[in-house]
Design a protein around this motif. Structure first.
Motif, PDB file in Angstrom:
ATOM      1  N   ASN A 216      48.998  49.079  37.606  1.00 41.46           N
ATOM      2  CA  ASN A 216      48.819  48.047  36.581  1.00 41.46           C
ATOM      3  C   ASN A 216      47.780  47.015  36.998  1.00 41.46           C
ATOM      4  OD1 ASN A 216      50.554  49.049  34.664  1.00 41.46           O
ATOM      5  ND2 ASN A 216      52.314  47.856  35.354  1.00 41.46           N
ATOM      6  N   ILE A 217      47.791  46.660  38.273  1.00 44.66           N
ATOM      7  CA  ILE A 217      46.809  45.692  38.782  1.00 44.66           C
ATOM      8  C   ILE A 217      45.392  46.247  38.633  1.00 44.66           C
ATOM      9  CG2 ILE A 217      45.936  44.588  40.883  1.00 44.66           C
ATOM     10  CD1 ILE A 217      48.922  44.386  41.770  1.00 44.66           C
ATOM     11  N   LEU A 218      45.193  47.499  39.016  1.00 43.32           N
ATOM     12  CA  LEU A 218      43.868  48.109  38.910  1.00 43.32           C
ATOM     13  C   LEU A 218      43.398  48.127  37.460  1.00 43.32           C
ATOM     14  CD1 LEU A 218      44.074  51.176  41.338  1.00 43.32           C
ATOM     15  CD2 LEU A 218      43.425  48.831  41.836  1.00 43.32           C
ATOM     16  N   ARG A 219      44.320  48.475  36.570  1.00 45.34           N
ATOM     17  CA  ARG A 219      43.959  48.542  35.145  1.00 45.34           C
ATOM     18  C   ARG A 219      43.611  47.160  34.606  1.00 45.34           C
ATOM     19  NH1 ARG A 219      47.067  47.733  30.794  1.00 45.34           N
ATOM     20  NH2 ARG A 219      48.987  47.870  32.004  1.00 45.34           N
ATOM     21  N   LYS A 220      44.424  46.168  34.919  1.00 44.90           N
ATOM     22  CA  LYS A 220      44.211  44.831  34.377  1.00 44.90           C
ATOM     23  C   LYS A 220      42.959  44.158  34.942  1.00 44.90           C
ATOM     24  CE  LYS A 220      49.053  43.852  33.233  1.00 44.90           C
ATOM     25  NZ  LYS A 220      50.220  42.960  33.465  1.00 44.90           N
ATOM     26  N   LEU A 221      42.612  44.492  36.173  1.00 44.40           N
ATOM     27  CA  LEU A 221      41.408  43.918  36.769  1.00 44.40           C
ATOM     28  C   LEU A 221      40.162  44.760  36.488  1.00 44.40           C
ATOM     29  CD1 LEU A 221      42.688  42.646  40.248  1.00 44.40           C
ATOM     30  CD2 LEU A 221      42.328  41.335  38.142  1.00 44.40           C
ATOM     31  N   SER A 222      40.370  45.875  35.765  1.00 43.93           N
ATOM     32  CA  SER A 222      39.257  46.778  35.407  1.00 43.93           C
ATOM     33  C   SER A 222      38.527  47.288  36.641  1.00 43.93           C
ATOM     34  CB  SER A 222      38.278  46.069  34.461  1.00 43.93           C
ATOM     35  OG  SER A 222      38.925  45.678  33.271  1.00 43.93           O
ATOM     36  N   VAL A 223      39.297  47.719  37.626  1.00 42.49           N
ATOM     37  CA  VAL A 223      38.731  48.284  38.846  1.00 42.49           C
ATOM     38  C   VAL A 223      39.365  49.648  39.089  1.00 42.49           C
ATOM     39  CG1 VAL A 223      38.240  46.040  39.869  1.00 42.49           C
ATOM     40  CG2 VAL A 223      40.454  47.132  40.303  1.00 42.49           C
ATOM     41  N   SER A 224      38.798  50.401  40.013  1.00 45.28           N
ATOM     42  CA  SER A 224      39.284  51.758  40.237  1.00 45.28           C
ATOM     43  C   SER A 224      39.812  52.012  41.643  1.00 45.28           C
ATOM     44  CB  SER A 224      38.173  52.767  39.927  1.00 45.28           C
ATOM     45  OG  SER A 224      37.035  52.516  40.739  1.00 45.28           O
ATOM     46  N   SER A 225      39.835  50.984  42.484  1.00 48.78           N
ATOM     47  CA  SER A 225      40.349  51.178  43.842  1.00 48.78           C
ATOM     48  C   SER A 225      41.054  49.912  44.319  1.00 48.78           C
ATOM     49  CB  SER A 225      39.221  51.539  44.811  1.00 48.78           C
ATOM     50  OG  SER A 225      38.399  50.411  45.056  1.00 48.78           O
ATOM     51  N   ARG A 226      41.871  50.067  45.346  1.00 49.54           N
ATOM     52  CA  ARG A 226      42.597  48.935  45.912  1.00 49.54           C
ATOM     53  C   ARG A 226      41.626  47.916  46.518  1.00 49.54           C
ATOM     54  NH1 ARG A 226      48.002  51.267  47.120  1.00 49.54           N
ATOM     55  NH2 ARG A 226      48.265  49.950  48.956  1.00 49.54           N
ATOM     56  N   ALA A 227      40.580  48.421  47.179  1.00 47.70           N
ATOM     57  CA  ALA A 227      39.598  47.517  47.788  1.00 47.70           C
ATOM     58  C   ALA A 227      38.894  46.681  46.724  1.00 47.70           C
ATOM     59  CB  ALA A 227      38.577  48.327  48.587  1.00 47.70           C
ATOM     60  N   GLU A 228      38.550  47.327  45.601  1.00 43.85           N
ATOM     61  CA  GLU A 228      37.913  46.587  44.506  1.00 43.85           C
ATOM     62  C   GLU A 228      38.857  45.528  43.945  1.00 43.85           C
ATOM     63  OE1 GLU A 228      35.036  48.811  41.680  1.00 43.85           O
ATOM     64  OE2 GLU A 228      36.549  50.270  42.249  1.00 43.85           O
ATOM     65  N   ALA A 229      40.138  45.874  43.870  1.00 47.54           N
ATOM     66  CA  ALA A 229      41.123  44.921  43.346  1.00 47.54           C
ATOM     67  C   ALA A 229      41.180  43.679  44.220  1.00 47.54           C
ATOM     68  CB  ALA A 229      42.498  45.583  43.270  1.00 47.54           C
ATOM     69  N   VAL A 230      41.181  43.880  45.533  1.00 53.02           N
ATOM     70  CA  VAL A 230      41.233  42.739  46.455  1.00 53.02           C
ATOM     71  C   VAL A 230      39.960  41.903  46.331  1.00 53.02           C
ATOM     72  CG1 VAL A 230      41.282  42.076  48.895  1.00 53.02           C
ATOM     73  CG2 VAL A 230      42.793  43.890  48.068  1.00 53.02           C
ATOM     74  N   TYR A 231      38.827  42.587  46.203  1.00 52.19           N
ATOM     75  CA  TYR A 231      37.547  41.867  46.056  1.00 52.19           C
ATOM     76  C   TYR A 231      37.526  41.033  44.780  1.00 52.19           C
ATOM     77  CZ  TYR A 231      32.545  41.060  45.358  1.00 52.19           C
ATOM     78  OH  TYR A 231      31.333  40.497  45.144  1.00 52.19           O
ATOM     79  N   GLU A 232      37.945  41.645  43.659  1.00 47.45           N
ATOM     80  CA  GLU A 232      37.971  40.923  42.391  1.00 47.45           C
ATOM     81  C   GLU A 232      38.959  39.750  42.454  1.00 47.45           C
ATOM     82  OE1 GLU A 232      36.234  41.117  39.533  1.00 47.45           O
ATOM     83  OE2 GLU A 232      34.921  42.527  40.555  1.00 47.45           O
ATOM     84  N   ALA A 233      40.104  40.003  43.090  1.00 50.82           N
ATOM     85  CA  ALA A 233      41.123  38.946  43.203  1.00 50.82           C
ATOM     86  C   ALA A 233      40.588  37.769  44.000  1.00 50.82           C
ATOM     87  CB  ALA A 233      42.361  39.512  43.873  1.00 50.82           C
ATOM     88  N   SER A 234      39.817  38.051  45.034  1.00 49.71           N
ATOM     89  CA  SER A 234      39.252  36.956  45.829  1.00 49.71           C
ATOM     90  C   SER A 234      38.271  36.142  45.012  1.00 49.71           C
ATOM     91  CB  SER A 234      38.575  37.512  47.093  1.00 49.71           C
ATOM     92  OG  SER A 234      37.444  38.292  46.770  1.00 49.71           O
ATOM     93  N   LYS A 235      37.473  36.821  44.166  1.00 52.89           N
ATOM     94  CA  LYS A 235      36.520  36.106  43.318  1.00 52.89           C
ATOM     95  C   LYS A 235      37.236  35.250  42.272  1.00 52.89           C
ATOM     96  CE  LYS A 235      33.929  39.447  41.750  1.00 52.89           C
ATOM     97  NZ  LYS A 235      32.804  40.064  41.025  1.00 52.89           N
TER      98      LYS A 235
END
Length: 240
Positions: A216-235
């Motif tokens: 759900n986190i990946l979908r809501k942040l519009s990312v495709s990997s866990r690393a991308e999710a963490v990067y987007e979350a930091s931004k």
């Protein structure tokens, strides 16, 4: 699964010049792989599609790993795939689409799913899909979409096309506001490099539930990997 000899991929521009194979009247045959986690859906689609003289189902897969293996073996022209391939995620097929098109640039991926979300349609196309149709589309439209993708064209039903236009015109969503309190907890644990199992133990939930939250986190942040999710979350300032 259907045994078939291994053949090299044909690029989109080669597809219009293929020699006739098994179609009636000299029509070039389009080889298709079906990807859906429900066997009954695959069986139904196979039965419907193989009534067409120029369509041939050469492989089936129920999961992303199986699809990656089968596409190497069967070398289809088209992959007709659902986006939901497990109970844990509604969009696991997005990652699979990106992996398939990256590994096989000449492959035509056509999404056939029950989900019609503006941003999901955009994500599928950005991940390499050539078309997007919903499962209640009539057979003639599905067959036409397959043929269009086989010629290197795009294919959408009316609702999917409208969803894509809305998605393109929509203002950027406040992605941070869409995350639940539990998903924020999971996100912060992801930032510490925890696996789904570790997250489950930390939050006293099952590994399957943890995986569901990650999806759900990946979908809501519009990312495709866990690393991308963490990067987007930091931004977005979600990890403070």
């Amino acid at each position: 699964m259907i045994d078939t000899p291994v053949r090299p991929h044909r690029s989109a521009d080669q597809s219009t010049a293929r020699r006739p194979e098994e179609g009636d009247g000299g029509t070039a045959t389009i080889d298709i792989m079906l990807v859906d986690d429900h066997a009954i859906v695959r069986q139904g689609l196979s039965s419907i599609l193989q009534r067409e003289p120029d369509l041939r189902v050469v492989a089936e897969a129920a999961s992303a790993p199986e699809a990656m293996t089968e596409v190497e073996r069967a070398r289809p022209d088209i992959v007709l795939m659902d986006l939901k391939l497990s109970a844990a995620s509604d969009s696991e097929g997005i990652d699979l689409c990106a992996d398939l098109t990256a590994a096989h640039p000449g492959l035509g991926v056509l999404v056939l799913t029950t989900f019609l979300d503006d941003q999901l349609v955009l994500r599928a196309i950005r991940s390499g899909a050539k078309g997007y149709v919903v499962k209640d589309v009539d057979t003639s439209h599905l067959v036409r979409a397959i043929r269009d993708v086989s010629r290197g064209e795009s294919a959408f039903d009316a609702r999917s096309a409208a969803a894509m236009v809305r998605g393109l015109n929509a203002p950027a969503p406040d992605r941070s506001a869409r995350l639940t309190a539990r998903e924020l907890e999971v996100l912060r644990l992801l930032a510490h490099g925890m696996s789904n199992r570790d997250i489950g133990k930390e939050l006293f939930v099952s590994e399957t539930t943890a995986k569901f939250h990650v999806g759900n986190i990946l979908r809501k942040l519009s990312v495709s990997s866990r690393a991308e999710a963490v990067y987007e979350a930091s931004k977005l300032g979600l990890l403070t």
